[in-house]
Each structure stands twice: as structure tokens, then as C-alpha cells.
Design a protein around this motif. Structure first.
Motif, PDB file in Angstrom:
ATOM      1  N   PRO A 220      17.813  62.854  24.648  1.00  0.00           N
ATOM      2  CA  PRO A 220      18.385  64.216  24.596  1.00  0.00           C
ATOM      3  C   PRO A 220      17.436  65.166  25.331  1.00  0.00           C
ATOM      4  O   PRO A 220      16.249  65.223  25.004  1.00  0.00           O
ATOM      5  N   TRP A 221      17.931  65.898  26.288  1.00  0.00           N
ATOM      6  CA  TRP A 221      17.054  66.732  27.123  1.00  0.00           C
ATOM      7  C   TRP A 221      16.295  67.764  26.297  1.00  0.00           C
ATOM      8  O   TRP A 221      15.132  68.046  26.564  1.00  0.00           O
ATOM      9  N   GLU A 222      16.963  68.332  25.290  1.00  0.00           N
ATOM     10  CA  GLU A 222      16.346  69.438  24.571  1.00  0.00           C
ATOM     11  C   GLU A 222      15.126  68.991  23.756  1.00  0.00           C
ATOM     12  O   GLU A 222      14.254  69.801  23.435  1.00  0.00           O
ATOM     13  N   SER A 223      15.072  67.692  23.408  1.00  0.00           N
ATOM     14  CA  SER A 223      13.952  67.230  22.592  1.00  0.00           C
ATOM     15  C   SER A 223      13.008  66.307  23.355  1.00  0.00           C
ATOM     16  O   SER A 223      12.071  65.769  22.769  1.00  0.00           O
ATOM     17  N   ALA A 224      13.258  66.096  24.631  1.00  0.00           N
ATOM     18  CA  ALA A 224      12.405  65.203  25.425  1.00  0.00           C
ATOM     19  C   ALA A 224      10.999  65.775  25.522  1.00  0.00           C
ATOM     20  O   ALA A 224      10.813  66.983  25.699  1.00  0.00           O
ATOM     21  N   SER A 225      10.008  64.894  25.414  1.00  0.00           N
ATOM     22  CA  SER A 225       8.610  65.330  25.462  1.00  0.00           C
ATOM     23  C   SER A 225       7.879  64.607  26.581  1.00  0.00           C
ATOM     24  O   SER A 225       8.317  63.559  27.067  1.00  0.00           O
ATOM     25  N   GLU A 226       6.733  65.174  26.987  1.00  0.00           N
ATOM     26  CA  GLU A 226       5.934  64.544  28.036  1.00  0.00           C
ATOM     27  C   GLU A 226       5.458  63.168  27.593  1.00  0.00           C
ATOM     28  O   GLU A 226       5.433  62.227  28.383  1.00  0.00           O
ATOM     29  N   SER A 227       5.054  63.050  26.331  1.00  0.00           N
ATOM     30  CA  SER A 227       4.572  61.762  25.845  1.00  0.00           C
ATOM     31  C   SER A 227       5.672  60.705  25.890  1.00  0.00           C
ATOM     32  O   SER A 227       5.420  59.530  26.169  1.00  0.00           O
ATOM     33  N   GLN A 228       6.916  61.126  25.642  1.00  0.00           N
ATOM     34  CA  GLN A 228       8.038  60.196  25.681  1.00  0.00           C
ATOM     35  C   GLN A 228       8.289  59.686  27.098  1.00  0.00           C
ATOM     36  O   GLN A 228       8.722  58.547  27.289  1.00  0.00           O
ATOM     37  N   LEU A 229       8.006  60.537  28.085  1.00  0.00           N
ATOM     38  CA  LEU A 229       8.312  60.197  29.478  1.00  0.00           C
ATOM     39  C   LEU A 229       7.114  59.691  30.262  1.00  0.00           C
ATOM     40  O   LEU A 229       7.260  59.294  31.421  1.00  0.00           O
ATOM     41  N   GLN A 230       5.914  59.713  29.663  1.00  0.00           N
ATOM     42  CA  GLN A 230       4.712  59.419  30.446  1.00  0.00           C
ATOM     43  C   GLN A 230       4.667  57.962  30.926  1.00  0.00           C
ATOM     44  O   GLN A 230       4.029  57.657  31.937  1.00  0.00           O
ATOM     45  N   ASP A 231       5.339  57.036  30.203  1.00  0.00           N
ATOM     46  CA  ASP A 231       5.347  55.648  30.630  1.00  0.00           C
ATOM     47  C   ASP A 231       6.317  55.401  31.780  1.00  0.00           C
ATOM     48  O   ASP A 231       6.264  54.341  32.419  1.00  0.00           O
ATOM     49  N   ALA A 232       7.223  56.347  32.016  1.00  0.00           N
ATOM     50  CA  ALA A 232       8.232  56.131  33.053  1.00  0.00           C
ATOM     51  C   ALA A 232       7.598  56.148  34.443  1.00  0.00           C
ATOM     52  O   ALA A 232       7.762  55.213  35.228  1.00  0.00           O
ATOM     53  N   MET A 233       6.865  57.189  34.782  1.00  0.00           N
ATOM     54  CA  MET A 233       6.167  57.314  36.062  1.00  0.00           C
ATOM     55  C   MET A 233       7.052  56.890  37.248  1.00  0.00           C
ATOM     56  O   MET A 233       6.708  56.021  38.033  1.00  0.00           O
ATOM     57  N   PRO A 234       8.241  57.474  37.411  1.00  0.00           N
ATOM     58  CA  PRO A 234       9.148  56.970  38.448  1.00  0.00           C
ATOM     59  C   PRO A 234       8.749  57.425  39.850  1.00  0.00           C
ATOM     60  O   PRO A 234       8.102  58.447  40.041  1.00  0.00           O
ATOM     61  N   ASP A 235       9.155  56.602  40.818  1.00  0.00           N
ATOM     62  CA  ASP A 235       9.072  57.027  42.219  1.00  0.00           C
ATOM     63  C   ASP A 235      10.278  57.888  42.577  1.00  0.00           C
ATOM     64  O   ASP A 235      10.182  58.807  43.378  1.00  0.00           O
ATOM     65  N   ILE A 236      11.407  57.520  41.982  1.00  0.00           N
ATOM     66  CA  ILE A 236      12.661  58.222  42.297  1.00  0.00           C
ATOM     67  C   ILE A 236      13.390  58.548  40.997  1.00  0.00           C
ATOM     68  O   ILE A 236      13.535  57.694  40.126  1.00  0.00           O
ATOM     69  N   VAL A 237      13.841  59.787  40.894  1.00  0.00           N
ATOM     70  CA  VAL A 237      14.681  60.231  39.781  1.00  0.00           C
ATOM     71  C   VAL A 237      16.086  60.470  40.318  1.00  0.00           C
ATOM     72  O   VAL A 237      16.248  61.035  41.403  1.00  0.00           O
ATOM     73  N   LEU A 238      17.087  60.034  39.584  1.00  0.00           N
ATOM     74  CA  LEU A 238      18.473  60.234  40.022  1.00  0.00           C
ATOM     75  C   LEU A 238      19.274  60.911  38.927  1.00  0.00           C
ATOM     76  O   LEU A 238      18.980  60.760  37.732  1.00  0.00           O
ATOM     77  N   GLY A 239      20.302  61.641  39.335  1.00  0.00           N
ATOM     78  CA  GLY A 239      21.189  62.294  38.384  1.00  0.00           C
ATOM     79  C   GLY A 239      22.543  62.553  39.016  1.00  0.00           C
ATOM     80  O   GLY A 239      22.616  62.955  40.179  1.00  0.00           O
ATOM     81  N   ALA A 240      23.603  62.299  38.252  1.00  0.00           N
ATOM     82  CA  ALA A 240      24.968  62.525  38.743  1.00  0.00           C
ATOM     83  C   ALA A 240      25.665  63.531  37.843  1.00  0.00           C
ATOM     84  O   ALA A 240      25.800  63.307  36.642  1.00  0.00           O
ATOM     85  N   ASP A 241      26.071  64.648  38.441  1.00  0.00           N
ATOM     86  CA  ASP A 241      26.809  65.690  37.718  1.00  0.00           C
ATOM     87  C   ASP A 241      26.090  66.140  36.453  1.00  0.00           C
ATOM     88  O   ASP A 241      26.687  66.245  35.379  1.00  0.00           O
ATOM     89  N   VAL A 242      24.808  66.421  36.588  1.00  0.00           N
ATOM     90  CA  VAL A 242      24.030  66.880  35.436  1.00  0.00           C
ATOM     91  C   VAL A 242      23.921  68.404  35.396  1.00  0.00           C
ATOM     92  O   VAL A 242      23.421  68.963  34.426  1.00  0.00           O
ATOM     93  N   ILE A 243      24.387  69.081  36.479  1.00  0.00           N
ATOM     94  CA  ILE A 243      24.303  70.546  36.530  1.00  0.00           C
ATOM     95  C   ILE A 243      25.652  71.107  36.110  1.00  0.00           C
ATOM     96  O   ILE A 243      26.525  71.377  36.929  1.00  0.00           O
ATOM     97  N   TYR A 244      25.844  71.273  34.798  1.00  0.00           N
ATOM     98  CA  TYR A 244      27.174  71.677  34.344  1.00  0.00           C
ATOM     99  C   TYR A 244      27.147  72.700  33.211  1.00  0.00           C
ATOM    100  O   TYR A 244      27.978  73.584  33.162  1.00  0.00           O
ATOM    101  N   ASP A 245      26.186  72.617  32.306  1.00  0.00           N
ATOM    102  CA  ASP A 245      26.171  73.484  31.133  1.00  0.00           C
ATOM    103  C   ASP A 245      24.982  74.433  31.216  1.00  0.00           C
ATOM    104  O   ASP A 245      23.832  73.980  31.175  1.00  0.00           O
ATOM    105  N   PRO A 246      25.202  75.749  31.354  1.00  0.00           N
ATOM    106  CA  PRO A 246      24.072  76.680  31.473  1.00  0.00           C
ATOM    107  C   PRO A 246      23.079  76.575  30.325  1.00  0.00           C
ATOM    108  O   PRO A 246      21.876  76.737  30.519  1.00  0.00           O
ATOM    109  N   ASP A 247      23.585  76.269  29.120  1.00  0.00           N
ATOM    110  CA  ASP A 247      22.679  76.172  27.971  1.00  0.00           C
ATOM    111  C   ASP A 247      21.737  74.984  28.088  1.00  0.00           C
ATOM    112  O   ASP A 247      20.635  74.985  27.526  1.00  0.00           O
ATOM    113  N   CYS A 248      22.164  73.944  28.777  1.00  0.00           N
ATOM    114  CA  CYS A 248      21.343  72.736  28.915  1.00  0.00           C
ATOM    115  C   CYS A 248      20.396  72.784  30.108  1.00  0.00           C
ATOM    116  O   CYS A 248      19.456  71.983  30.186  1.00  0.00           O
TER     117      CYS A 248
END
Length: 945
Positions: A220-248
Motif C-alpha cells: 500500500p503506497w500510503e504505508s510504504a517505508s524506506e526499510s520495506q523497500l531498501q532490499d529492492a534496489m531496482p535498476d528499473i521501476v515500472l508503473g501502468a496507469d498509476v497516475i489517477y487518484d489525486p489523494d494517492c
């Protein structure tokens, strides 16, 4: 299973535009008759749409289709359509066209199939297939450019059914992590991965055991933390139709920022080169390399290498690529998208639009519900270093001849600003090469400047720079054929205009005068092209710039989102390093200047040898001038545009003379008789349900009025009716609209009162507007008595329906001042004549009274209502009526085409009757409404729907 709309689209194509009986038989034989295992509600909905489509084209529906639909109608409840647990299987087949077999992602069969399980609402409902396009686009991108993703660690946000992850695994990304904030979606995603023989990774350590593993993460984007994502270390991030809700969006931008700013990345956030990834010659490698490249401060032994990031930890691994995000989206709400851009800018995220430079191969040609052109591809990188030379803004103008405002503007941007790089007409050499035009400095210019326009755009205009801002001056005519669309697609643009009246007196100093050399037509094209791209440019007028340079420049800086500096208002005299080599011919005056000079109070005489050129160019200048925010006036200060009573009338077409023109162009000559003396006649017409009510009666009165005023060369009745019909049809006005029909005596050969000067014939004006009745016919209106008396036939006969309405206007002013709807006008003897705009009726003891038409217009609506009174078997009297009779009447109403029958509830402060609409009034309103529904002259081609 495809969406039902896609099925209909396929069927229509197969039938050559219609769903023929042969196509229906094919659908029955190969689809519906063998559909025992299909989801019944889906089939019911598809059948319904298929039958409606055939019937709407007046075709014949097969009996088999009717019978099957009837079966579903009786055996399936509607609520079964929306069961949340309804699942269906869908197969996505990527078809690689001829010539692409060399792609690493292309199987030997040139067909790549992914079976997917998804909920029924992915095929039906309001969204149809609209939730798929961005995921399909990203999937095509991955398969079209496998080298971009090969051996890369990839992370997708909002992964949906998991299709993008499957494509990443197919091109052998080193790590694939899919995420979603909905647990049911995540569970379905894992099922799809297993369905495609991809193991769902549970522990990061297991990654090395099986290269086909994909990790699924609950995020969930609203609760995502740096510690939760620190193992990901991606070269490339992708997203499809994620720009839709101003609140998010704030949470989304924070997640992207964390993923792109992990410790592997350089402090400068440079983007890796994409050299060698193009599957065809249409893709230019350097576009990705330079789109948003930044100039960074030196670190250690020297500046970082363009296109790479440099580790500063002393390690020996050499340059590493910065993480990059690729976001595919359909821009459905501009405000939401702009909010995302604003948040990204605040978070030090750089965004480049790669839609036109990184185009995927069309691998889904069979999917009619999907269109690549609706998707934008954004590349996002993280860059905390100072933002150098990535803000570019270009301005366009017309011919530079004696246009000192252009060159003053260049010097304003130079001035003492240390953040501005300026380019002076970098496309000039390309312009001369393409057109072959002669200039006294032409040979030297071509020998010293790059003459390949697209190289100039790529390497100079959008190439590396040395300052935070890059400012470029263009002359509109220099945008010649063959230049890349990047010229307009990128950067920020504004337009400087100047009145041809001020340009033309010095036009021929260096080049011969022509419409092409003036360049206004191309400037209009540039404005329209930018507007169609969703980037309408600010427009400033040289006159505004000279009159108030500070206010104009401040407003322009606000529009361009750059800071204004007071030093822009002054500069040192003399030539500047950025001046083109043509400066000795053009810049002599400006090189002596030290700031903006006010325009001379009185202009120089106009050279009438350029009169034809002025006639051609002035309308184009005026069209652009309408888009200037602030307009000065010789006689009055600028006013904001007023609100229209009916906003739809902002864009309408009117008949003037012998042509139909837009609202802002609907004008008559200053020599026209209606301007010279109000010498014109007019009628008001109303349109009901495709018919013009009482058209013939109104035309009778118009011709009588024109004859009484001795008009000559009057259009025929058929010509006037044709103009009315054409105007209504062009506007699509077939109901609830009103026509102001005017016929002037015409244009004069010289100013003056005498009709002897009218030698061009009459001018016909048909002004059609959306206009409901202008009075409150439900609750009633209020009248006052005016002191202004109605014209006597001794002076001007009111039976002539003329445009000189000053007598009525003076009375209307009195009504406005008293906050009344209209004003009653008395005749010379003090009896009631009419109101300033309508005829008047009163009811007293069951008798309907109306004044004689001696001092009032014998209105068409008045005559219609008098006939209705008789038809309703009421007593009608036409006689003199005193004002006291009006004050003591039981009921009162007014009549007119524009307002129909309008009840009056108060006159001069006296309540009429009980202050409500009376029974006789209501009875006649009903009869009048029924008459308008039943009679009238039909508008040709109107079809009642």
C-alpha cells in the motif's frame, strides 16, 4: 474472451462496416453455438449489444440470436453479472511482425501467449477494457526493447494481473518484483504467475536457485517505508496507469522517490545511455541520452561523464547506471496529471516524455479495444543536484524587420541574469537553405551556421547547455517543412505579436514585402499546433510590452514559471555576443538602446502600397491578439471578459452579408447604414422542435418595413429563408433558440445620411443564439411606468419595425434603474401604449383588453394571442387603456417572440390581482404552447429524434 465492444468492432470490420447476416452466421457457428462453458451473463450482455447494433443499422437479426437472448433473459438474474468472485480466462497473444525475428524477445513461432485469470469486470461494465491499455503498452515496450531490461533488477508498482512481470521474466530481467496494495489483486497475480510457470518467490535468498522466480509484494503506497523497500534496489521501476487518484499521488511520488534514490544511485541522478536498444531505424539512440540530461558540479577528479553516473566511494567498479522509472499512462484528467508533475518537481524527480522517441512495436494488432496512441510514456529519474539547463523556453514572432520589441526582449533575458543562455534564431541557416531566399548576408550565414535544422534542434536547441535556463528566439516563418515535431513537443513556448500597421511602414528596408515574409499565417499555425498538443502558449503584444514592460514581463515569467528579475528592464548599450551576423542590417537601433522605450504617441503614415497586404494579415493578428491576457485601449482600461447569459453562445456562427462567420468575426462595415444612422429593420424569430414559428408573418412585416423605408436591392424572400435555414443548420439549432434577423440599407460609398450613398445593396444579418424565454413566465415579472413617451405616428410610425430603438432604450434605462423587468410606455395623451420591448394585455372582470396599435408595434405574437383569446371564447376589446386601469387589473401579461406570454404580478408597486399568475393567463399560456408545438415552417434536413 474479448470485451463485447471488441467483438462488435471485429464483426463490423468483417462485414465491411455493417454486421451482415453472413457475419452473424459465423458468430453463431463458431462462437455462440459452442458456448456451453462460457460465463452466461457475459454472453447475455454480448448478445444484447450485438442485436442492438444490427437493429440500429436497420439490418436483419438471425432468429437464433433472438432465441438465445430470450433464453438468457428468462434464465439469468441481472445481479449475477456483478458477482465479485466471477473469474474468466483471457489469453494475451503478442504477434511479432515480419522483420522482428532478430529481437531477443521473439519466439521462433513469432507468437508469445500469456494465459491470464481476471475478474469479469475487466471485460464488462463501464471500464470495459480501459484498465488494460497502459499495461499492454508497457508489455509491448519490454518486448520491443528487451536490451533495456535484460539482466536488470525491475520493480513494478501497481502490478494488477501481473502481465508486465511476465514480460520482464521473458526477456530475462535479473530480478522481478511485482507489487500491489490490494490483497485480492495480489492473490490473483500470484495465480497468474503460477499459471505461466513462474514461481512465486517467498524468500529473497531463493532467487539464485531459480531464475524464473518472481517476487510479489504487498505494497500500500500510503504505508510504504524506506526499510520495506531498501532490499529492492531496482535498476528499473515500472508503473501502468498509476497516475489517477489525486489523494494517492503524494504517496505514489514518495514511493518512486525512495526506489530511485537508493544508495546505488549517483548524487547527480544521471540517466544511462540506451545505445543499441532500438529494434528499428526509427528510434534515435541519443534521444534518451539527451532529453533531460543535467550538467552537474565537478566531483573529485572532474565532472561526471554524460550518460553515466559516477561512484564517489573510491571503488574500482567504474561508472554505474542510475535507476530509472518508466511510467505508462493515459492522461484522463489534466489537473491530476499536472498535480503529479508538481509533486515530482518538489521531490527532485525529473520527468521526460518519451512517447515520440521510444515507441513499441505494435504486437497486438488484433486488439481493437487497445490503441497505443492514447498512452504517454514518461521516464523519471532522481536528481538532487542543481537543475542546470533543463528548463527551456522558446518564443515565436513574426518578421523581425524594425521589430525592436523582439530584440529588446532578447536583451531583457540577457540583461544581468547569470542563469540564462540565449539563442538568436538558430534555425535561420536551415530556413535559407530550404527556401533558397536571398539575403545580403546569406552566403556568410550558410558557411558559419549549421544548416541542418534537425541537427540544430537536437544538438543546439535541445542539446547540452551551460545555464539553468535556455531562451531561444524564433521567427515563425523559419519553421519550415521537414523539421522534427520535437521543436514544439518539448520546452515551453510563448508568442510575441505586433500589429502589421506598425511593421509594414518599414517592411521593405532589407527584403521585398510579401505575405510569406511577414509570417503571420505560420504564427497562427504554431499557436494552433501548440494548443492541439495541450500546450496553449502565452501571447504578448509588442504594444503591451512597450507600454508597461515590467507588468508584461512579470506576467510572462509567471506563465513560464521562472523568476522575474528587475534587471531585465535595463541593459548596457552596444552589440552582444549572441547577436546574429545579420545584426548590422537589423539591430542598429536596438544596439543603441539601454531599456524599453515607450511607443511614439502618434504613428507614422501608413504606406498604402501595402494596403492589400494589410487586409490579408490584420485578421490573423487580431485572432492572436484575442489570446493576449491584458489588452490596453486608447480610450478605456482593459476589462475582464464578461460571463455570457448562456455560455454555449460563446461559440456560434452568424450570417453577415452573404457568408457565415464565427462570433468574433461577425461584424459589419463602419460604412454600413446601421452604423451610420441605425438605418435598418429587424425581426425576432423563435425555433421550436425543428420549426420556425410564424416565419412567414415575420417576413411579411420585414418586407413591409423595408418598403416603408424605401430600401432598394432587397434580397428575395427565398434568399432570406435560405440564409436562416443555413445558419440554424450550421449551428445545430433546432429547438430553444432565437434568431435576431436584421436587414440594413447596406454599405455606403462614403459616410453620410443620404440613402443615395447606398450603392452596394442591403446587408442581411442572421444572428441565431441558444436562448430560452427571457422572462420568468412561471412566477411573473414586475413593471414600472416610464416618463419617456412612445413615439407618435406624427414623428416615426411604430408600425415600421426599425433598428433605431433609442426611444425604447431610454424607457428601458428607467426600468433598470427601478429594478423592474421592463417599463410601460404611454402615448402622447397618457394612455398605455406598450412596454419598451413587448405588447401588453390586461384582464378586467373577465374581459381581455389590449391597446390599439396606433402608438405600438402590431406584434406577431400580439396578433397570435388575440386570435387565441377569441378561440378560447373570451371577450376581447382593443381600445385605449388608462394607467389606472392597469393598476387595478385582475391580470396582466405581456407578449413578444423573445419572452412569449409573460405574466405581470406588480406594476408601479401595486400588486396585480392576488400577486400570482392568473387563470386566464395560464389558460392562454397553455394554448400558446400547444400552438408552437403544432405549427411553424420546418427547417430542411431536420430529423426529429
Amino acid at each position: 474472451m474479448e470485451p463485447s465492444d471488441s467483438l462488435i468492432s471485429h464483426a463490423r470490420v468483417c462485414g465491411g462496416g455493417l454486421i451482415t447476416e453472413q457475419v452473424q452466421e459465423f458468430i453463431w457457428d463458431h462462437c455462440l453455438s459452442k458456448a456451453a462453458g462460457f460465463h452466461a451473463p457475459y454472453l447475455k450482455n454480448s448478445l444484447k449489444k450485438l442485436i442492438i447494433e444490427v437493429e440500429s443499422e436497420h439490418g436483419s437479426v438471425l432468429d437464433n440470436l433472438y432465441e438465445l437472448y430470450a433464453h438468457y433473459m428468462t434464465s439469468i438474474k441481472d445481479n449475477s453479472m456483478v458477482k465479485s468472485d466471477a473469474k474468466i480466462q483471457k489469453r494475451i497473444s503478442f504477434l511479432f511482425p515480419d522483420g522482428y525475428s532478430q529481437l531477443q524477445s521473439c519466439p521462433r513461432s513469432r507468437v508469445l501467449i500469456f494465459p491470464l485469470q481476471c475478474s469479469l469486470n475487466m471485460l464488462e461494465g463501464d471500464t470495459g477494457c480501459s484498465i488494460w491499455p497502459s499495461s499492454l503498452f508497457l508489455s509491448e515496450l519490454i518486448l520491443s526493447y528487451p536490451e533495456l531490461f535484460y539482466n536488470k533488477s525491475c520493480f513494478e508498482i501497481g502490478s494488477g494481473v501481473g502481465l508486465v512481470g511476465m514480460c520482464l521474466a521473458h526477456v530475462k530481467a535479473s530480478k522481478v518484483i511485482l507489487s500491489d496494495g490490494d490483497l485480492s489483486t495480489l492473490a490473483n497475480m500470484k495465480s497468474n504467475l503460477e499459471l505461466n510457470h513462474l514461481n512465486v518467490e517467498l524468500k529473497m535468498a531463493e532467487r539464485n536457485k531459480n531464475l524464473n522466480m518472481v517476487k510479489c509484494m504487498y505494497l500500500p503506497w500510503e504505508s510504504a517505508s524506506e526499510s520495506q523497500l531498501q532490499d529492492a534496489m531496482p535498476d528499473i521501476v515500472l508503473g501502468a496507469d498509476v497516475i489517477y487518484d489525486p489523494d494517492c499521488l503524494p504517496h505514489l511520488v514518495r514511493v518512486i522517490s525512495i526506489l530511485l534514490s537508493h544508495p546505488k544511485s549517483c548524487s547527480c541522478g544521471r540517466v544511462a545511455s540506451c545505445e543499441g536498444v532500438a529494434p528499428n531505424n526509427n528510434y534515435e539512440n541519443d534521444e534518451l541520452h539527451y532529453t533531460n540530461q543535467r550538467n552537474c558540479e565537478d566531483h573529485g577528479d572532474g565532472p561526471a561523464v554524460a550518460g553515466t553516473v559516477t561512484d564517489n566511494d573510491g571503488g574500482g567498479e567504474g561508472p554505474k547506471e542510475a535507476p530509472t522509472a518508466y511510467i505508462a499512462c493515459a492522461i484522463r484528467n489534466v489537473e491530476t496529471f499536472n498535480y503529479f508533475l508538481s509533486l515530482a518537481d518538489q521531490t527532485k524527480l525529473d520527468i521526460a516524455d518519451l512517447t515520440d522517441t521510444l515507441k513499441p512495436v505494435n504486437l497486438l494488432p488484433y486488439m481493437h479495444s487497445y490503441n497505443q496512441a492514447t498512452i504517454r510514456l514518461l521516464r523519471i529519474t532522481y536528481s538532487p543536484c542543481p537543475n542546470f539547463w533543463d528548463v527551456r523556453f522558446w518564443y515565436w514572432s513574426i518578421l523581425g524587420i524594425c521589430n525592436s520589441s523582439q530584440h529588446h526582449l532578447v536583451r531583457a533575458w540577457l540583461a544581468k541574469r547569470d542563469d540564462m543562455e540565449v539563442l538568436d534564431e538558430p534555425l535561420y541557416a536551415n530556413f535559407l537553405r530550404v527556401t533558397g531566399l536571398n539575403r545580403p548576408y546569406g552566403e556568410e550565414l550558410l558557411s558559419k551556421m549549421e544548416s541542418d535544422g534537425n541537427k540544430v534542434i537536437k544538438n543546439i536547441i535541445y542539446g547540452p547547455g551551460s545555464r539553468k535556463y535556455k531562451y531561444c528566439k524564433h521567427i515563425a516563418k523559419q519553421r519550415v517543412q521537414g523539421l522534427t515535431d520535437d521543436l514544439l513537443n518539448k520546452g515551453k513556448h510563448f508568442i510575441l505579436i505586433r500589429n502589421p500597421l506598425d511593421i509594414l511602414p518599414s517592411f521593405d528596408k532589407v527584403v521585398p514585402p510579401s505575405f510569406f515574409e511577414l509570417g503571420l499565417a505560420e504564427l497562427v499555425c504554431i499557436y494552433n499546433d501548440l494548443r492541439e498538443r495541450g500546450k496553449p502558449p502565452p501571447v504578448i503584444d509588442a504594444a503591451e510590452l512597450q507600454e508597461d514592460p515590467e507588468a508584461t514581463l512579470r506576467g510572462l515569467c509567471d506563465d513560464l514559471d521562472i523568476p522575474f528579475q528587475p534587471d531585465m528592464l535595463k541593459w548596457e548599450a552596444g552589440p552582444k555576443p549572441i547577436d546574429g551576423l545579420w545584426a548590422p542590417w537589423w539591430y542598429k537601433t536596438v544596439q543603441k538602446s539601454t531599456g524599453f522605450k515607450p511607443a511614439r504617441k502618434y504613428p507614422q503614415p501608413f504606406p498604402f502600397s501595402f494596403y492589400d497586404l494589410l487586409e490579408q494579415s490584420l485578421p490573423l493578428y487580431n485572432m492572436l491578439r484575442r489570446h493576449v491576457k491584458k489588452k490596453s485601449s486608447l480610450l478605456s482600461p482593459p476589462f475582464p471578459p464578461p460571463d455570457l447569459p448562456v455560455p454555449a453562445n460563446e461559440k456560434l456562427l452568424a450570417w453577415v452579408g452573404d457568408e457565415i462567420v464565427p462570433r468574433e468575426s461577425a461584424k459589419v462595415s463602419v460604412f454600413d447604414s446601421v452604423v451610420q444612422g441605425g438605418d435598418s429593420v429587424w425581426e425576432g424569430l423563435r425555433v421550436y422542435n425543428g420549426k420556425i414559428f410564424k416565419l412567414e408573418e415575420h417576413l411579411d412585416r420585414m418586407f413591409d418595413s423595408a418598403k416603408a423605408l424605401a430600401f432598394e436591392n432587397v434580397p428575395t424572400r427565398d434568399e432570406i429563408k435560405e440564409a436562416i435555414f443555413r445558419t440554424l443548420i450550421r449551428n445545430g439549432m433546432f429547438d430553444n433558440s432565437h434568431i435576431r434577423l436584421s436587414l440594413t440599407r447596406g454599405k455606403k460609398v462614403t459616410s453620410g445620411m443620404s440613402p443615395a450613398f447606398n450603392r452596394y445593396g442591403c446587408t442581411l444579418i442572421v444572428l441565431a443564439e441558444w436562448k430560452p424565454p427571457v422572462y420568468d413566465n412561471t412566477h411573473g415579472i414586475v413593471l414600472v411606468t416610464a416618463t419617456t413617451r412612445r413615439n407618435s405616428p406624427n414623428n416615426l410610425d411604430s408600425k415600421i419595425h426599425h433598428n433605431n430603438l433609442l426611444n425604447n432604450i431610454l424607457a428601458k434605462i428607467e426600468g433598470n434603474n427601478a429594478n423592474a423587468n421592463d417599463a410601460i410606455m404611454l402615448d402622447k395623451d397618457g394612455y398605455v401604449s406598450e412596454t419598451n420591448a413587448t405588447n401588453i394585455f390586461i384582464v378586467k372582470k373577465g374581459r381581455v383588453l389590449t391597446p390599439h396599435a396606433d402608438y405600438c408595434l402590431p406584434g406577431v405574437t400580439r396578433a397570435t394571442v388575440m386570435d387565441l383569446v377569441v378561440m378560447q371564447e373570451l371577450v376581447l376589446e382593443e381600445r385605449r387603456i388608462s394607467l389606472s386601469e392597469v393598476h387595478t387589473a385582475d391580470e396582466i401579461w405581456t407578449t413578444g417572440t423573445m419572452g412569449e406570454l409573460s405574466p405581470v404580478v406588480k406594476v408601479d408597486g401595486r400588486i396585480i390581482g392576488n400577486g400570482e399568475v392568473g387563470p386566464v393567463t395560464k389558460r392562454l399560456q397553455g394554448a400558446y404552447k400547444k400552438l408552437t408545438e403544432q405549427s411553424g415552417v420546418p427547417i430542411p434536413t431536420y430529423l426529429h429524434s
